[in-house]
Write a protein that holds these residues in place. Structure first.
Motif, PDB file in Angstrom:
ATOM      1  N   VAL A 107     -14.521   6.480  -1.550  1.00  0.00           N
ATOM      2  CA  VAL A 107     -13.725   5.320  -1.156  1.00  0.00           C
ATOM      3  C   VAL A 107     -14.548   4.053  -1.335  1.00  0.00           C
ATOM      4  CG1 VAL A 107     -12.498   4.229   0.744  1.00  0.00           C
ATOM      5  CG2 VAL A 107     -12.420   6.710   0.478  1.00  0.00           C
ATOM      6  N   GLY A 108     -14.073   3.139  -2.137  1.00  0.00           N
ATOM      7  CA  GLY A 108     -14.722   1.843  -2.298  1.00  0.00           C
ATOM      8  C   GLY A 108     -14.130   0.810  -1.357  1.00  0.00           C
ATOM      9  N   GLU A 109     -14.797  -0.328  -1.273  1.00  0.00           N
ATOM     10  CA  GLU A 109     -14.372  -1.356  -0.315  1.00  0.00           C
ATOM     11  C   GLU A 109     -13.013  -1.969  -0.660  1.00  0.00           C
ATOM     12  OE1 GLU A 109     -18.849  -1.104  -0.082  1.00  0.00           O
ATOM     13  OE2 GLU A 109     -17.353  -1.146  -1.688  1.00  0.00           O
ATOM     14  N   SER A 110     -12.548  -1.807  -1.904  1.00  0.00           N
ATOM     15  CA  SER A 110     -11.279  -2.415  -2.303  1.00  0.00           C
ATOM     16  C   SER A 110     -10.067  -1.534  -1.994  1.00  0.00           C
ATOM     17  CB  SER A 110     -11.301  -2.731  -3.802  1.00  0.00           C
ATOM     18  OG  SER A 110     -11.458  -1.542  -4.561  1.00  0.00           O
ATOM     19  N   VAL A 111     -10.303  -0.310  -1.514  1.00  0.00           N
ATOM     20  CA  VAL A 111      -9.193   0.576  -1.156  1.00  0.00           C
ATOM     21  C   VAL A 111      -8.383  -0.053  -0.026  1.00  0.00           C
ATOM     22  CG1 VAL A 111      -8.637   2.823  -0.123  1.00  0.00           C
ATOM     23  CG2 VAL A 111     -10.304   2.678  -1.970  1.00  0.00           C
ATOM     24  N   ALA A 112      -7.070   0.108  -0.077  1.00  0.00           N
ATOM     25  CA  ALA A 112      -6.205  -0.457   0.959  1.00  0.00           C
ATOM     26  C   ALA A 112      -6.565   0.104   2.330  1.00  0.00           C
ATOM     27  CB  ALA A 112      -4.749  -0.147   0.637  1.00  0.00           C
ATOM     28  N   LEU A 113      -6.590  -0.773   3.326  1.00  0.00           N
ATOM     29  CA  LEU A 113      -6.897  -0.348   4.685  1.00  0.00           C
ATOM     30  C   LEU A 113      -5.688   0.350   5.298  1.00  0.00           C
ATOM     31  CD1 LEU A 113      -8.875  -3.457   5.978  1.00  0.00           C
ATOM     32  CD2 LEU A 113      -9.683  -1.480   4.669  1.00  0.00           C
ATOM     33  N   ASP A 114      -5.948   1.392   6.072  1.00  0.00           N
ATOM     34  CA  ASP A 114      -4.868   2.203   6.644  1.00  0.00           C
ATOM     35  C   ASP A 114      -5.315   2.768   7.987  1.00  0.00           C
ATOM     36  OD1 ASP A 114      -2.544   3.669   6.991  1.00  0.00           O
ATOM     37  OD2 ASP A 114      -3.201   5.332   5.703  1.00  0.00           O
ATOM     38  N   PRO A 115      -5.526   1.897   8.999  1.00  0.00           N
ATOM     39  CA  PRO A 115      -6.016   2.382  10.298  1.00  0.00           C
ATOM     40  C   PRO A 115      -4.976   3.256  10.977  1.00  0.00           C
ATOM     41  CG  PRO A 115      -5.311   0.094  10.465  1.00  0.00           C
ATOM     42  CD  PRO A 115      -5.247   0.448   9.008  1.00  0.00           C
ATOM     43  N   ARG A 116      -5.427   4.403  11.530  1.00  0.00           N
ATOM     44  CA  ARG A 116      -4.469   5.375  12.062  1.00  0.00           C
ATOM     45  C   ARG A 116      -4.634   5.648  13.554  1.00  0.00           C
ATOM     46  NH1 ARG A 116      -3.021   9.652   7.225  1.00  0.00           N
ATOM     47  NH2 ARG A 116      -2.742   8.067   5.609  1.00  0.00           N
ATOM     48  N   ASN A 117      -5.449   4.850  14.242  1.00  0.00           N
ATOM     49  CA  ASN A 117      -5.537   4.957  15.691  1.00  0.00           C
ATOM     50  C   ASN A 117      -5.978   3.607  16.251  1.00  0.00           C
ATOM     51  OD1 ASN A 117      -8.514   4.918  15.706  1.00  0.00           O
ATOM     52  ND2 ASN A 117      -8.344   6.979  14.848  1.00  0.00           N
ATOM     53  N   ALA A 118      -6.007   3.514  17.556  1.00  0.00           N
ATOM     54  CA  ALA A 118      -6.281   2.228  18.198  1.00  0.00           C
ATOM     55  C   ALA A 118      -7.673   1.702  17.862  1.00  0.00           C
ATOM     56  CB  ALA A 118      -6.101   2.349  19.710  1.00  0.00           C
ATOM     57  N   TYR A 119      -8.663   2.584  17.834  1.00  0.00           N
ATOM     58  CA  TYR A 119     -10.016   2.143  17.498  1.00  0.00           C
ATOM     59  C   TYR A 119     -10.056   1.586  16.075  1.00  0.00           C
ATOM     60  CZ  TYR A 119     -14.976   2.436  16.261  1.00  0.00           C
ATOM     61  OH  TYR A 119     -16.245   2.144  15.825  1.00  0.00           O
ATOM     62  N   ALA A 120      -9.469   2.327  15.130  1.00  0.00           N
ATOM     63  CA  ALA A 120      -9.466   1.874  13.742  1.00  0.00           C
ATOM     64  C   ALA A 120      -8.780   0.526  13.594  1.00  0.00           C
ATOM     65  CB  ALA A 120      -8.784   2.927  12.865  1.00  0.00           C
ATOM     66  N   THR A 121      -7.657   0.366  14.275  1.00  0.00           N
ATOM     67  CA  THR A 121      -6.933  -0.901  14.216  1.00  0.00           C
ATOM     68  C   THR A 121      -7.772  -2.035  14.785  1.00  0.00           C
ATOM     69  OG1 THR A 121      -4.813   0.238  14.341  1.00  0.00           O
ATOM     70  CG2 THR A 121      -4.832  -2.082  14.946  1.00  0.00           C
ATOM     71  N   SER A 122      -8.500  -1.759  15.860  1.00  0.00           N
ATOM     72  CA  SER A 122      -9.331  -2.806  16.457  1.00  0.00           C
ATOM     73  C   SER A 122     -10.472  -3.210  15.532  1.00  0.00           C
ATOM     74  CB  SER A 122      -9.875  -2.351  17.816  1.00  0.00           C
ATOM     75  OG  SER A 122     -10.917  -1.396  17.683  1.00  0.00           O
ATOM     76  N   LYS A 123     -11.048  -2.245  14.791  1.00  0.00           N
ATOM     77  CA  LYS A 123     -12.133  -2.591  13.865  1.00  0.00           C
ATOM     78  C   LYS A 123     -11.598  -3.418  12.699  1.00  0.00           C
ATOM     79  CE  LYS A 123     -15.674  -1.634  14.739  1.00  0.00           C
ATOM     80  NZ  LYS A 123     -16.564  -2.290  15.733  1.00  0.00           N
ATOM     81  N   MET A 124     -10.420  -3.062  12.208  1.00  0.00           N
ATOM     82  CA  MET A 124      -9.816  -3.854  11.140  1.00  0.00           C
ATOM     83  C   MET A 124      -9.534  -5.276  11.621  1.00  0.00           C
ATOM     84  SD  MET A 124      -6.359  -3.081   8.920  1.00  0.00           S
ATOM     85  CE  MET A 124      -5.261  -3.621  10.235  1.00  0.00           C
TER      86      MET A 124
END
Length: 346
Positions: A168-185
């Motif tokens: 996975v490179g940095e240009s891949v679309a972001l797809d947060p799947r839980n609350a922690y992931a969403t908060s980091k995004m």
């Protein structure tokens, strides 16, 4: 350089602090010593020459006191974990996103224009898969019926075929799947907003699976590594979910620290995101076998058990970090796992 390190008393924070001092920087630590991270209740003592300010990044006064006179910020303070419980959402939003917003507002008040922020590979969700027919795609959801039948690979969202794995490179679309992931995004987006307004620089470090000495046994950082080592110390075989083929990029905490400090020193303009991984994907089964070997314990048992929502594969392409900052990981996987296995229990 005078650096403010938030979360400097934590697992990763202490290694980043050591690296900053090794590189000759003057460091002030801001840490709330929150009890869900520092569960023994003891105050953390900083190394000689390091100023500790106990406070929360959500407190504007604490931020103002900590930011006075600094030239750069390394922001690690956050609530970590999977965030799978809906009841945890307010704490993630408050601790991570509101806290980052308060810190950024303070940086604007004090004219501090350099930020290095801890993000995570979880912002990618399942990341990227390779379909024989449709090429690189974002993997579709894994269905319970497939998991129950022992089919663990995610499907192509277009044709349903099994996907191969890809870095996975940095240009891949972001797809947060839980609350922690969403908060980091969200933290990354807030930082980018701040940088555009004030002309600041941001290095968002997307850490992959961090392990190493000092990793707490009772926090989400430990994950399966703690479960496996606990079983092995009890003379039991580690139990590996699915078929053990889940791929991750296990990166040693000292390598995380060196990458973070390299970004703090070198990224002085623009908004940059960097994957931070070893560059060598390993399976969860491989990790279990390495720990069993290090502890001279029984071989892992593959159980076929599964958990809905678990990510099957997520591995980084860290070429950008190596190319732009001249960073290289230094800790061998086998040596790092042996060091982890020999860490005192507790």
């Amino acid at each position: 350089m005078r650096v403010l390190l938030t979360g400097g008393a934590g697992f990763i924070g202490q290694h980043v602090l050591a690296r900053l001092l090794q590189r000759g920087h003057e460091v002030r630590v801001l840490d709330s010593l929150r009890p869900d991270v520092h569960r023994d209740g003891r105050d953390w003592a900083p190394p000689p020459g390091v100023e500790l300010q106990r406070g929360d990044v959500r407190d504007a006064r604490a931020c103002d006191a900590a930011l006075a006179g600094v030239e750069a910020v390394v922001h690690l303070a956050a609530k970590v974990g999977l965030g799978v419980d809906i009841a945890d959402m307010p704490d993630y939003a408050s601790s991570n996103d509101a806290g980052t917003g308060e810190l950024l507002a303070g940086m604007a008040r004090h004219g501090v224009s350099r930020l290095t922020i801890a993000s995570s590979m979880v912002v990618y969700g399942e990341g990227l898969g390779l379909c024989p027919e449709h090429g690189a795609v974002s993997p579709g959801p894994r269905l319970e019926a497939s998991l129950a039948a022992g089919d663990f690979e995610p499907p192509c969202p277009i044709c349903g075929q099994r996907l191969g794995t890809a870095l996975v490179g940095e240009s891949v679309a972001l797809d947060p799947r839980n609350a922690y992931a969403t908060s980091k995004m969200a933290q990354e987006f807030y930082a980018a907003n701040w940088a555009r307004v004030v002309g600041g620089s941001v290095a968002a470090m997307r850490y992959h699976n961090v392990y190493g000495p000092g990793m707490p046994r009772d926090t989400p950082y430990a994950g399966v590594a703690a479960i496996f080592t606990s079983a092995l110390r009890a003379g039991q075989a580690p139990r590996v979910f699915e078929d053990g083929g889940q791929r991750r990029d296990f990166v040693h905490v000292r390598d995380i620290a060196s990458a973070t400090v390299a970004a703090c020193e070198q990224v002085t303009e623009g908004v940059r995101a960097f994957n931070v991984g070893s560059g060598t994907p390993r399976s969860v089964g491989e990790m279990a076998r390495a720990l069993a070997l290090a502890l001279d314990g029984p071989a892992p048992v593959v159980t076929g058990q599964y958990r809905l929502g678990d990510v099957r594969h997520i591995t980084a392409d860290s070429a950008k970090l190596r190319r732009e900052l001249g960073w290289e990981p230094s800790v061998d996987f086998t040596e790092g796992m042996t060091e982890l296995a020999r860490q005192p229990a507790g």
